[in-house]
Design a protein around this motif. Structure first.
Motif, PDB file in Angstrom:
ATOM      1  N   PHE A   1       0.493  -0.926   0.049  1.00  0.00           N
ATOM      2  CA  PHE A   1       0.326   0.161   0.099  1.00  0.00           C
ATOM      3  C   PHE A   1       0.769   0.850  -0.213  1.00  0.00           C
ATOM      4  O   PHE A   1       0.922   2.133  -0.657  1.00  0.00           O
ATOM      5  N   PHE A   2       2.108   1.587   0.555  1.00  0.00           N
ATOM      6  CA  PHE A   2       2.611   2.720   0.863  1.00  0.00           C
ATOM      7  C   PHE A   2       2.854   2.791  -0.697  1.00  0.00           C
ATOM      8  O   PHE A   2       3.428   4.049  -0.988  1.00  0.00           O
ATOM      9  N   GLY A   3       4.355   2.063  -1.109  1.00  0.00           N
ATOM     10  CA  GLY A   3       4.544   1.742  -3.112  1.00  0.00           C
ATOM     11  C   GLY A   3       3.015   2.111  -3.344  1.00  0.00           C
ATOM     12  O   GLY A   3       3.628   3.128  -4.619  1.00  0.00           O
ATOM     13  N   ILE A   4       1.838   2.116  -3.700  1.00  0.00           N
ATOM     14  CA  ILE A   4       1.121   2.779  -4.583  1.00  0.00           C
ATOM     15  C   ILE A   4       0.797   3.927  -3.997  1.00  0.00           C
ATOM     16  O   ILE A   4       0.013   4.894  -5.165  1.00  0.00           O
ATOM     17  N   ALA A   5       0.686   4.190  -2.866  1.00  0.00           N
ATOM     18  CA  ALA A   5       0.401   5.213  -2.617  1.00  0.00           C
ATOM     19  C   ALA A   5       1.536   6.592  -3.027  1.00  0.00           C
ATOM     20  O   ALA A   5       0.840   7.956  -3.485  1.00  0.00           O
ATOM     21  N   LEU A   6       2.606   5.919  -3.109  1.00  0.00           N
ATOM     22  CA  LEU A   6       3.958   6.885  -3.705  1.00  0.00           C
ATOM     23  C   LEU A   6       3.355   6.794  -4.937  1.00  0.00           C
ATOM     24  O   LEU A   6       3.310   7.958  -5.577  1.00  0.00           O
ATOM     25  N   TYR A   7       2.764   5.980  -5.939  1.00  0.00           N
ATOM     26  CA  TYR A   7       2.658   5.910  -7.243  1.00  0.00           C
ATOM     27  C   TYR A   7       1.622   7.012  -7.031  1.00  0.00           C
ATOM     28  O   TYR A   7       2.206   8.180  -8.541  1.00  0.00           O
ATOM     29  N   LEU A   8       0.866   7.035  -6.752  1.00  0.00           N
ATOM     30  CA  LEU A   8      -0.370   7.534  -6.765  1.00  0.00           C
ATOM     31  C   LEU A   8      -0.045   9.469  -6.909  1.00  0.00           C
ATOM     32  O   LEU A   8      -0.332  10.278  -7.467  1.00  0.00           O
ATOM     33  N   ARG A   9       0.604   9.936  -5.658  1.00  0.00           N
ATOM     34  CA  ARG A   9       1.419  10.682  -5.488  1.00  0.00           C
ATOM     35  C   ARG A   9       2.296  11.733  -6.557  1.00  0.00           C
ATOM     36  O   ARG A   9       2.438  12.519  -6.307  1.00  0.00           O
ATOM     37  N   ILE A  10       3.073  10.170  -6.655  1.00  0.00           N
ATOM     38  CA  ILE A  10       4.723  10.897  -7.708  1.00  0.00           C
ATOM     39  C   ILE A  10       4.323  11.385  -9.217  1.00  0.00           C
ATOM     40  O   ILE A  10       4.306  11.877  -9.556  1.00  0.00           O
TER      41      ILE A  10
END
Length: 483
Positions: free
Chosen positions: A19-28
């Protein structure tokens, strides 16, 4: 059926990391091309340029900050407002990354990535709050839901949104996590003033540490945003409610006194040296004294063997007397303190600001559109979940869940009043929807092993008769043992 070779703890950790990686992907990565264009780095929102200008000034004069911003109210300039921990935190990180002499490129690069990282970090305390309040899988579900949360929360923690909103959410979520832990463990260990008097560190240590950490992050939050008294009010309100509940049920309130006093004391110590406006200091001092007064009154009424019903009446009288005294001492101070509620209840010209619109009345007409865009079905499911939680808390009286309910209700009220607070409420919606989703999974047959109780020293244990659990059928319960 063979047993899985992976422990639940390992699986949960992998999922949260995912989830941490997905959240970074969505935001960056999704908005990347809009922020980095040719040789330019663009920011999102006017306030981001304001903060980055202050940060740029800080970085080159660290830790000193100019007192005048020449670009505000040009050409005369304008004094820079209050201390902002967000600006100093980001400037300090940039200064360290640049080894004391960062280039403009370093300033801009760290500045645009910083809010995305802070927004993503919020996943971690969300997971642990879900785990502490309910169980590991509620924490995982809540972490997944906050990862995919759209609307205000995503928009205010995206690449290039160099504003303090992402820090507000992170600091308050961490503060509430540690406060929930402090309340839960202190109550389960039956912490009282005698333990403090006899320095029984085996019982005191964990609640004390968690209260200290809650106070630190509450203090950092107070240094981040001028409207931060919102969470002081939430904790203040919770303490009053929980003191009344415990006293009426003839339970010790000492643990609340210790946790509340330490939390507010540390917050005051963090906040006071850097921000000395009278209204904030007075509010914090009142909040600090409140658990002490509540505990003292509870002990007096108990020692006099008066009816428990006299306790809330006594508190009401003391509250009115306190307001009267404050009014006679300084009417302007009392007025300023009450005006702070305008942060969540805008009136007049402030209603023309988009983010200050009522959540369910955008443009003056009733609509669920903003609610749907921010939370989708989670907005509606959170009400169902909140109702279930309130029922179980009334039935079982769990102090940590009471804190979560008070937190959720106040933030809900703030969000309904002003749509900007949806980025706060996203945390509560994720946790509430995660809890409801777990109940559905549990009803469908998914099971979780009983949560491990807090270890209580042998001398605190009491012999109790074990009750046989009912066999067969589905039993919807709010207890952790069945989660």
């Amino acid at each position: 059926m063979t047993q899985s070779r992976f422990s639940p703890k390992f699986v949960a950790g992998i999922m949260v990391a995912l989830f941490f990686g997905i959240a970074l992907y969505l935001r960056i990565f999704l908005p990347y091309d809009q922020i980095f264009s040719a040789d330019w780095i663009k920011l999102v929102g006017t306030d981001s340029y304001y903060h980055m200008r202050i940060i740029d000034n800080l970085v080159h004069n660290f830790p000193r900050l100019n007192s005048i911003d020449p670009y505000m109210l040009y050409p005369s300039g304008m004094p820079i407002g209050s201390f902002s921990f967000f600006d100093y935190l980001l400037a300090g990180i940039i200064w360290l990354v640049g080894l004391g002499s960062p280039t403009q490129h370093t300033v801009d690069m760290v500045g645009v990535y910083f809010p995305a990282v802070l927004g993503t970090l919020s996943i971690i305390p969300v997971y642990f709050i879900g785990k502490v309040l309910f169980n590991r899988w509620v924490g995982v579900l809540a972490a997944g839901l906050i990862t995919l949360s759209p609307g205000e929360f995503l928009a205010r923690s995206i690449l290039g949104r160099a504003d303090h909103h992402c820090a507000e959410v992170l600091f308050t979520t961490i503060a509430m996590l540690f406060l929930i832990l402090a309340v839960k463990i202190a109550r389960e260990r039956q912490l009282n003033l005698d333990h403090l008097k006899h320095r029984d560190w085996g019982i005191i240590t964990k609640p004390l540490i968690y209260s200290l950490l809650a106070g630190i992050f509450l203090g950092l939050y107070l240094l981040t945003w001028l409207g931060a008294l919102l969470f002081v009010f939430i904790i203040f309100l919770y303490l009053i409610i929980q003191f009344i509940i415990d006293h009426v049920k003839q339970k010790s309130t000492d643990y609340l006194c210790l946790v509340g006093t330490v939390t507010f004391l540390i917050a005051l110590i963090v906040f006071a040296p850097l921000f000395q406006q009278k209204v904030y200091l007075t509010s914090l001092i009142i909040a600090l004294l409140t658990p002490i007064v509540l505990s003292t009154v509870s002990r007096l009424i108990t020692s006099q063997k008066l009816k428990p019903a006299y306790y809330p009446l006594s508190l009401m009288g003391l509250g009115l007397a306190g307001l009267a005294i404050l009014y006679f001492i300084s009417p302007s101070l009392l007025s300023s303190m009450l005006e702070r509620f305008s942060v969540i209840m805008p009136v007049g010209a402030r209603l023309t600001i988009l983010e200050a619109e009522p959540f369910l009345f955008p443009g003056g007409d009733f609509s669920f559109l903003i609610a749907w865009l921010n939370f989708a079905t989670g907005f509606f499911l959170s009400f169902v979940s909140l109702g279930i939680l309130i029922y179980f808390v009334i039935k079982q009286g769990e102090a940590d869940r009471t804190l979560f309910i008070v937190w959720s209700l106040v933030i809900l009220a703030a969000t309904l009043s002003m749509r900007r607070f949806a980025y706060y409420f996203a945390i509560n919606v994720a946790l509430l929807t995660g809890y409801f989703s777990w109940l559905v999974l549990q009803f469908a047959g998914f099971k979780e092993t009983a949560a491990e109780p807090v270890q209580i020293p042998e001398k605190m244990k009491k012999k109790t008769k074990q009750k046989k659990s009912r066999k067969g059928g589905f039993n919807l319960t709010g207890s952790r043992a069945n989660m």
